[in-house]
Design a protein around this motif. Structure first.
Motif, PDB file in Angstrom:
ATOM      1  N   ASP A  34     -16.946   8.563  -4.239  1.00 27.69           N
ATOM      2  CA  ASP A  34     -15.764   9.420  -4.177  1.00 27.69           C
ATOM      3  C   ASP A  34     -15.199   9.476  -2.759  1.00 27.69           C
ATOM      4  N   LEU A  35     -16.089   9.560  -1.784  1.00 23.63           N
ATOM      5  CA  LEU A  35     -15.657   9.587  -0.392  1.00 23.63           C
ATOM      6  C   LEU A  35     -14.982   8.270  -0.019  1.00 23.63           C
ATOM      7  N   ARG A  36     -15.555   7.166  -0.460  1.00 29.84           N
ATOM      8  CA  ARG A  36     -14.946   5.856  -0.180  1.00 29.84           C
ATOM      9  C   ARG A  36     -13.528   5.784  -0.752  1.00 29.84           C
ATOM     10  N   ARG A  37     -13.390   6.208  -1.994  1.00 27.28           N
ATOM     11  CA  ARG A  37     -12.077   6.114  -2.636  1.00 27.28           C
ATOM     12  C   ARG A  37     -11.058   7.023  -1.955  1.00 27.28           C
ATOM     13  N   GLN A  38     -11.488   8.232  -1.564  1.00 25.85           N
ATOM     14  CA  GLN A  38     -10.557   9.151  -0.919  1.00 25.85           C
ATOM     15  C   GLN A  38     -10.117   8.632   0.442  1.00 25.85           C
ATOM     16  N   MET A  39     -11.083   8.130   1.219  1.00 25.60           N
ATOM     17  CA  MET A  39     -10.722   7.584   2.539  1.00 25.60           C
ATOM     18  C   MET A  39      -9.850   6.346   2.387  1.00 25.60           C
ATOM     19  N   GLY A  40     -10.133   5.518   1.392  1.00 27.66           N
ATOM     20  CA  GLY A  40      -9.301   4.352   1.146  1.00 27.66           C
ATOM     21  C   GLY A  40      -7.879   4.740   0.779  1.00 27.66           C
ATOM     22  N   THR A  41      -7.741   5.761  -0.047  1.00 27.22           N
ATOM     23  CA  THR A  41      -6.415   6.265  -0.416  1.00 27.22           C
ATOM     24  C   THR A  41      -5.681   6.821   0.799  1.00 27.22           C
ATOM     25  N   ASN A  42      -6.410   7.535   1.648  1.00 30.96           N
ATOM     26  CA  ASN A  42      -5.794   8.075   2.868  1.00 30.96           C
ATOM     27  C   ASN A  42      -5.323   6.955   3.798  1.00 30.96           C
ATOM     28  N   GLY A  43      -6.138   5.909   3.929  1.00 28.17           N
ATOM     29  CA  GLY A  43      -5.757   4.779   4.769  1.00 28.17           C
ATOM     30  C   GLY A  43      -4.532   4.074   4.233  1.00 28.17           C
ATOM     31  N   LYS A  44      -4.485   3.912   2.920  1.00 26.50           N
ATOM     32  CA  LYS A  44      -3.330   3.292   2.280  1.00 26.50           C
ATOM     33  C   LYS A  44      -2.051   4.092   2.559  1.00 26.50           C
ATOM     34  N   GLY A  45      -2.152   5.405   2.429  1.00 28.80           N
ATOM     35  CA  GLY A  45      -0.992   6.240   2.715  1.00 28.80           C
ATOM     36  C   GLY A  45      -0.571   6.174   4.172  1.00 28.80           C
ATOM     37  N   LYS A  46      -1.558   6.122   5.070  1.00 33.50           N
ATOM     38  CA  LYS A  46      -1.255   6.066   6.502  1.00 33.50           C
ATOM     39  C   LYS A  46      -0.521   4.782   6.864  1.00 33.50           C
ATOM     40  N   ILE A  47      -1.014   3.645   6.375  1.00 30.38           N
ATOM     41  CA  ILE A  47      -0.409   2.372   6.767  1.00 30.38           C
ATOM     42  C   ILE A  47       1.005   2.240   6.206  1.00 30.38           C
ATOM     43  N   GLU A  48       1.232   2.767   5.002  1.00 22.68           N
ATOM     44  CA  GLU A  48       2.558   2.671   4.406  1.00 22.68           C
ATOM     45  C   GLU A  48       3.547   3.601   5.087  1.00 22.68           C
ATOM     46  N   ALA A  49       3.083   4.766   5.512  1.00 17.91           N
ATOM     47  CA  ALA A  49       3.976   5.726   6.158  1.00 17.91           C
ATOM     48  C   ALA A  49       4.313   5.345   7.592  1.00 17.91           C
ATOM     49  N   GLU A  50       3.360   4.736   8.298  1.00 18.10           N
ATOM     50  CA  GLU A  50       3.532   4.494   9.733  1.00 18.10           C
ATOM     51  C   GLU A  50       3.805   3.048  10.098  1.00 18.10           C
ATOM     52  N   CYS A  51       3.416   2.100   9.220  1.00 17.73           N
ATOM     53  CA  CYS A  51       3.423   0.697   9.636  1.00 17.73           C
ATOM     54  C   CYS A  51       4.049  -0.246   8.616  1.00 17.73           C
ATOM     55  N   SER A  52       4.768   0.265   7.636  1.00 17.81           N
ATOM     56  CA  SER A  52       5.420  -0.619   6.681  1.00 17.81           C
ATOM     57  C   SER A  52       6.448  -1.469   7.398  1.00 17.81           C
ATOM     58  N   PRO A  53       6.810  -2.649   6.858  1.00 14.20           N
ATOM     59  CA  PRO A  53       7.828  -3.486   7.501  1.00 14.20           C
ATOM     60  C   PRO A  53       9.140  -2.749   7.757  1.00 14.20           C
ATOM     61  N   ASP A  54       9.561  -1.882   6.847  1.00 14.49           N
ATOM     62  CA  ASP A  54      10.814  -1.147   7.048  1.00 14.49           C
ATOM     63  C   ASP A  54      10.711  -0.184   8.224  1.00 14.49           C
ATOM     64  N   VAL A  55       9.586   0.515   8.326  1.00 13.02           N
ATOM     65  CA  VAL A  55       9.397   1.475   9.419  1.00 13.02           C
ATOM     66  C   VAL A  55       9.329   0.755  10.759  1.00 13.02           C
ATOM     67  N   VAL A  56       8.524  -0.298  10.826  1.00 11.19           N
ATOM     68  CA  VAL A  56       8.379  -1.044  12.080  1.00 11.19           C
ATOM     69  C   VAL A  56       9.691  -1.723  12.467  1.00 11.19           C
ATOM     70  N   ALA A  57      10.410  -2.260  11.495  1.00  8.14           N
ATOM     71  CA  ALA A  57      11.687  -2.913  11.787  1.00  8.14           C
ATOM     72  C   ALA A  57      12.699  -1.918  12.353  1.00  8.14           C
ATOM     73  N   ARG A  58      12.744  -0.725  11.793  1.00  3.61           N
ATOM     74  CA  ARG A  58      13.692   0.274  12.287  1.00  3.61           C
ATOM     75  C   ARG A  58      13.400   0.635  13.746  1.00  3.61           C
ATOM     76  N   LYS A  59      12.127   0.815  14.077  1.00  2.00           N
ATOM     77  CA  LYS A  59      11.769   1.129  15.458  1.00  2.00           C
ATOM     78  C   LYS A  59      12.044  -0.053  16.381  1.00  2.00           C
ATOM     79  N   THR A  60      11.824  -1.261  15.863  1.00  2.00           N
ATOM     80  CA  THR A  60      12.059  -2.465  16.668  1.00  2.00           C
ATOM     81  C   THR A  60      13.545  -2.660  16.944  1.00  2.00           C
ATOM     82  N   MET A  61      14.379  -2.350  15.980  1.00  2.00           N
ATOM     83  CA  MET A  61      15.824  -2.442  16.179  1.00  2.00           C
ATOM     84  C   MET A  61      16.288  -1.538  17.321  1.00  2.00           C
TER      85      MET A  61
END
Length: 381
Positions: free
Chosen positions: A328-355
């Motif tokens: 359960d801990l593995r799955r929760q941490m994995g879900t949290n990591g997935k949410g973090k990378i999509e919110a902070e590092c998705s191509p759209d987010v990184v592209a906007r900051k790069t622009m």
């Protein structure tokens, strides 16, 4: 300055194939993009390239082949001039291109600095001497780094870089595996990536007896290439507890390894940032990493994984074991990591900051040129 038309961006690199393809795809939503990559670097990822991106692949000669290097540069420069970009974004790390940058001085230049200085034992990075890297950095109008740690290193060594160095996190790479059946059986510990001294693989190998004492069915998968692997084999107390894939890992096999992993381990003794963390999060897997360099900026202790002191074998084993024993801990941490990378590092987010960085580079270049072109009245006779 550029209202009414889309910015034209030339993105060039000799490495970081997946990184550059994803960045180009993100930028293509806002700009016209020319992507230039070596054929062998681009090949695994070009199928996912946005059709709107203009793409040129090229053969990358060995550094010691000057005639072929000059021909390559001539082709690249002519392609860039034909495209007539508003800004060039260069990933750095190629000695011939570093030294040839003055040939492109008419264009604003943004340079991404992936590592401020070479990592211990990383022979590949030493192929481009640091003075060549500094030559390129001094010619950039804006610099991008991926962690505060690297920015601090840059500013400490080169204080005047402070005002033109931006932090944009490592773009999301790796396969999204959350829609596939769960293949995590609580047994597989994954070490993935290039194997150099600073990656600290020896400490994970030393932790194996402590891990398998509590999780007897645990197996450590080591996947990657780098330095001679024989001395790592000699460290193994229980060789049968290891699976070793010592070589280049194609994308399909990498995706399979991350799909099967229960926990991804980065026992580094030094780090700037890590694409492996991004790959783990994309696959919704928890991470155990050391508290060195920029890794604490990527791994949220107790939320997306655990941070442990470098070279601390008992703490490393304890954190890995805790995750192996708690699905359960593995799955929760994995879900949290997935949410973090999509919110902070998705191509759209990184592209906007790069622009935003591109626009600053363009403005900086225009300001410098205006100062050169406008006479100073105080100097008139």
């Amino acid at each position: 300055m550029h209202s009414g038309r889309r910015l034209r961006v030339a993105l060039i690199s000799h490495t970081f194939g997946e990184y550059c393809v994803r960045l180009a795809n993100g930028l293509a939503q806002q700009a016209k993009v020319l992507l230039l990559l070596p054929t062998h670097i681009a090949a695994p990822h070009v199928a996912s390239l946005n059709d709107a991106v203009r793409f040129l692949d090229f053969e990358n000669p060995r550094f010691r082949e000057p005639i072929r290097q000059v021909r390559m540069l001539r082709t690249l420069f002519q392609t860039i001039r034909d495209f007539n970009p508003d800004v060039i974004h260069y990933q750095g790390g190629h000695p011939w291109l570093d030294l040839a940058l003055p040939c492109l001085r008419r264009y604003p230049l943004v340079l991404t600095v992936h590592d401020c200085k070479p990592h211990p034992g990383d022979r590949l990075s030493k192929k481009t001497p640091l003075w060549m890297e500094m030559f390129a950095r001094h010619r950039a109008d804006e610099l991008i780094v991926q962690t505060q740690f690297v920015r601090n290193q840059m500013v400490e060594a080169w204080p005047s870089a402070s005002e033109r160095t931006s932090i944009i996190p490592h773009i999301q790479i790796g396969r999204d595996l959350t829609s596939t059946p769960i293949r995590d059986d609580g047994r597989l510990v994954l070490f993935f990536g290039r194997i150099w001294a600073y990656k600290g693989l020896e400490y994970l190998i030393r932790a194996e007896p402590l891990i398998t004492a509590r999780v007897p069915e645990a197996t450590i998968l080591i996947a990657g290439e780098g330095e001679n692997f024989s001395h790592y084999r000699r460290m193994m107390v229980h060789p049968d507890r290891f699976i070793v894939d010592n070589g280049f890992i194609p994308d399909e096999r990498a995706a399979d390894y991350f799909a099967r992993a229960s926990v991804v381990v980065l026992p580094y003794v030094e780090a700037s940032q890590s694409g492996v963390v991004s790959m783990a999060y994309s696959a919704a897997k928890p991470v155990v990493a050391t508290s060195v360099g920029g890794l604490p900026e990527m791994v949220e202790h107790g939320r997306t994984g655990y941070l442990v002191p470098p070279r601390n074998v008992p703490q490393l084993a304890k954190s890995v074991t805790r995750l192996l024993l708690d699905a359960d801990l593995r799955r929760q941490m994995g879900t949290n990591g997935k949410g973090k990378i999509e919110a902070e590092c998705s191509p759209d987010v990184v592209a906007r900051k790069t622009m935003e960085v591109y626009l600053r580079a363009i403005e900086r270049t225009a300001l410098i040129r205006s100062r050169v072109l406008v006479p100073d009245p105080s100097r008139r006779a």
